[in-house]
Design an enzyme around this catalytic site. Structure first.
Site, mmCIF file in Angstrom:
data_model
loop_
_atom_site.group_PDB
_atom_site.id
_atom_site.type_symbol
_atom_site.label_atom_id
_atom_site.label_comp_id
_atom_site.label_asym_id
_atom_site.label_seq_id
_atom_site.Cartn_x
_atom_site.Cartn_y
_atom_site.Cartn_z
ATOM 1 N N ASP A 159 -44.767 8.918 -26.651
ATOM 2 C CA ASP A 159 -46.102 8.532 -26.183
ATOM 3 C C ASP A 159 -47.107 9.687 -26.251
ATOM 4 O O ASP A 159 -48.313 9.454 -26.201
ATOM 5 C CB ASP A 159 -46.040 8.024 -24.736
ATOM 6 C CG ASP A 159 -45.044 6.893 -24.556
ATOM 7 O OD1 ASP A 159 -44.751 6.209 -25.550
ATOM 8 O OD2 ASP A 159 -44.557 6.698 -23.427
ATOM 9 N N ARG A 299 -51.688 -13.189 -36.968
ATOM 10 C CA ARG A 299 -50.260 -12.985 -36.737
ATOM 11 C C ARG A 299 -50.045 -11.647 -36.050
ATOM 12 O O ARG A 299 -50.708 -10.664 -36.385
ATOM 13 C CB ARG A 299 -49.479 -12.967 -38.065
ATOM 14 C CG ARG A 299 -49.548 -14.260 -38.857
ATOM 15 C CD ARG A 299 -48.651 -15.335 -38.230
ATOM 16 N NE ARG A 299 -48.570 -16.502 -39.087
ATOM 17 C CZ ARG A 299 -49.410 -17.542 -39.049
ATOM 18 N NH1 ARG A 299 -50.428 -17.534 -38.191
ATOM 19 N NH2 ARG A 299 -49.250 -18.564 -39.863
ATOM 20 N N HIS A 305 -39.019 -0.787 -30.632
ATOM 21 C CA HIS A 305 -38.192 0.422 -30.650
ATOM 22 C C HIS A 305 -37.986 1.001 -32.042
ATOM 23 O O HIS A 305 -37.434 2.106 -32.158
ATOM 24 C CB HIS A 305 -36.861 0.141 -29.961
ATOM 25 C CG HIS A 305 -37.049 -0.116 -28.492
ATOM 26 N ND1 HIS A 305 -37.470 -1.336 -28.016
ATOM 27 C CD2 HIS A 305 -36.937 0.711 -27.421
ATOM 28 C CE1 HIS A 305 -37.585 -1.265 -26.696
ATOM 29 N NE2 HIS A 305 -37.273 -0.039 -26.311
ATOM 30 N N ILE A 306 -38.447 0.304 -33.077
ATOM 31 C CA ILE A 306 -38.411 0.889 -34.428
ATOM 32 C C ILE A 306 -39.191 2.198 -34.424
ATOM 33 O O ILE A 306 -38.851 3.143 -35.131
ATOM 34 C CB ILE A 306 -38.966 -0.125 -35.445
ATOM 35 C CG1 ILE A 306 -37.913 -1.212 -35.658
ATOM 36 C CG2 ILE A 306 -39.353 0.546 -36.774
ATOM 37 C CD1 ILE A 306 -38.266 -2.298 -36.594
HETATM 38 O O1 F6P Z 1 -41.976 6.090 -23.044
HETATM 39 C C1 F6P Z 1 -41.456 5.711 -24.277
HETATM 40 C C2 F6P Z 1 -41.482 4.219 -24.441
HETATM 41 O O2 F6P Z 1 -40.995 3.908 -25.731
HETATM 42 C C3 F6P Z 1 -42.836 3.569 -24.190
HETATM 43 O O3 F6P Z 1 -43.734 3.750 -25.260
HETATM 44 C C4 F6P Z 1 -42.442 2.147 -23.927
HETATM 45 O O4 F6P Z 1 -43.374 1.474 -23.126
HETATM 46 C C5 F6P Z 1 -41.143 2.303 -23.180
HETATM 47 O O5 F6P Z 1 -40.641 3.591 -23.489
HETATM 48 C C6 F6P Z 1 -40.115 1.272 -23.517
HETATM 49 O O6 F6P Z 1 -39.040 1.467 -22.661
HETATM 50 P P1 F6P Z 1 -37.617 0.796 -22.864
HETATM 51 O O7 F6P Z 1 -36.894 1.571 -23.945
HETATM 52 O O8 F6P Z 1 -36.971 0.951 -21.544
HETATM 53 O O9 F6P Z 1 -37.833 -0.605 -23.290
#
Ligand code: F6P
Length: 388
Positions: A159, A299, A305-306
């Site tokens: 982030d 769309r 998470h990629i």
């Molecule tokens: O802080 C990193 C982060 O990837 C954020 O950008 C996102 O909101 C959060 O973690 C997602 O968390 P989790 O992996 O618990 O879904």
């Protein structure tokens, strides 16, 4: 970054009261590309420069609660991990580690494991701990320091919202991953004459979305720091249509929200996750609203998470490596409860407590936003840089 070298020890540094022989490394919170590079940086510099032993604590601080959960780190077993995403130590983002929920007589009871962690730290023969993590981890690391455990911190988060450092490692890789996704969306958006929305991570900061949108040529960038007006976005898309651009690309941060106190869009809470909202869903909401407002097919893609996976970029590998090297230097100098940071091109360090409960956000009137507006990017507000 390419010119930077870790700073040499300063003359006035406090020396450790006792000789360091054995240190540990842990990775906590969500993973980020470059974690393995830090582990390698710590391990190689600790062994080669200072002749210390190094162990990895598995799954966050789990190995300090159950001491079978550790991994000896040697030059041999960190070989080849520099380009690998994730963390060889495993991470734990399930929240506050000092309370352990156990079932006693059929009842859930929260046990305070602070003393156990401290005892196990000594039982494992440790002299110092390197905690790699984000703001939450640093709050925990600072608490460990107050318990008398010598800790140094290394800042990590895709982030890039950690206060006190220009960059955290993992961020640039996340932007690279997201930019490549944006390029792909351009192809299909142009073919189908659609509005394509790319929802990105970043929690309550818009760094990933802003940097991705600029490098990925987005027409609209929506970030939490600039609450948006839906009408401005509709107008921007229709303006493009009138100029013969029958598709648009929107990059939206998961934490973006409407003007006038519009709420963040959040998915259902995950009980095992930390106490922060799990943001997400703004992309699909926007697709529905913009379809009504522009009559174009919209769309949404949620990259999710990629963004956190894959091999770190060159600059993340360098930053993470030197953070690791600087962490061992702090231990050697006996300067604990501190966090490695990047200021300009120099690696330095600041007190850990300086970064707790503080976040670094995008300046809505800063140069990046203003220059992007000058390029015609819509931020969901009137563009004062350009006369339409
Ligand atoms: O802080 C990193 C982060 O990837 C954020 O950008 C996102 O909101 C959060 O973690 C997602 O968390 P989790 O992996 O618990 O879904």
């Amino acid at each position: 970054m390419s010119e930077q070298t870790p700073a040499e020890p300063t003359a006035e540094v406090k020396r450790p009261e006792r000789r360091i022989r054995r240190i540990a490394v842990s990775t906590s919170g969500g993973d980020a590309p470059g974690l393995n590079a830090v582990i390698r940086g710590v391990t190689k510099s600790a062994i080669q420069k200072y002749h210390w032993e190094v162990i990895g604590i598995l799954n966050g601080l789990e190995g300090l609660i159950d001491t079978s959960r550790i991994l000896p780190l040697t030059i041999e077993n960190v070989r080849g991990i520099l380009p690998k995403g994730g963390t060889i130590l495993g991470a734990d983002s399930s929240g506050y580690p000092f309370n352990r929920r156990v079932i006693r007589d059929g009842q859930a009871v929260d046990l305070d494991v602070r003393n156990l962690i401290k005892q196990n730290f000594h039982y494992l023969g440790l002299d110092a701990l390197v905690c790699i993590g984000g703001e939450g981890t640093m709050a925990i690391a600072h608490e460990l320091s107050q318990l008398g455990i010598p800790v140094v911190g290394v800042p990590k988060t895709i982030d890039n919202d950690l206060y006190g450092t220009d960059y955290t490692f993992g961020f640039r890789t996340a932007v690279q991953n997201a930019m490549e996704a944006c390029d792909r969306l351009h192809d299909t958006a142009a073919s189908h004459h659609r509005v394509m929305i790319l929802e990105l991570m970043g929690r309550y900061a818009g760094w990933i979305a802003l940097n991705t949108g600029i490098s990925g040529d987005a027409d609209v960038i929506l970030i939490p720091e600039i609450p948006f007006d839906l009408q401005e976005i509709n107008d921007a898309i229709i303006r493009r249509q009138r100029r013969g651009k029958d598709f648009s690309i929107i990059v939206v941060a998961e934490g973006a929200h409407q003007q006038g106190g519009g709420a963040h869009v959040a998915e259902s809470a995950d009980e095992r996750a930390s106490d922060m909202d799990r943001l997400g869903g703004i992309g699909n909401w926007l697709a529905r609203e913009l379809n009504k407002g522009t009559n174009m097919q919209c769309r949404a893609t949620i990259l999710g998470h990629i963004q956190r996976g894959g091999s770190p970029t060159a600059s993340d590998r360098q930053l993470a490596t030197f953070f690791g090297v600087h962490a061992t230097q702090l231990i050697h100098e006996g300067r604990f409860d501190r966090l490695t940071v990047l200021k300009g091109t120099e690696i330095s360090d600041i007190p850990m407590e300086d970064v707790i409960r503080q976040y670094k956000q995008v300046d809505p009137e800063g140069q990046m936003v203003r220059y992007a507006e000058r390029m015609g990017v819509c931020f969901g507000r009137p563009n004062h840089e350009i006369q339409y």
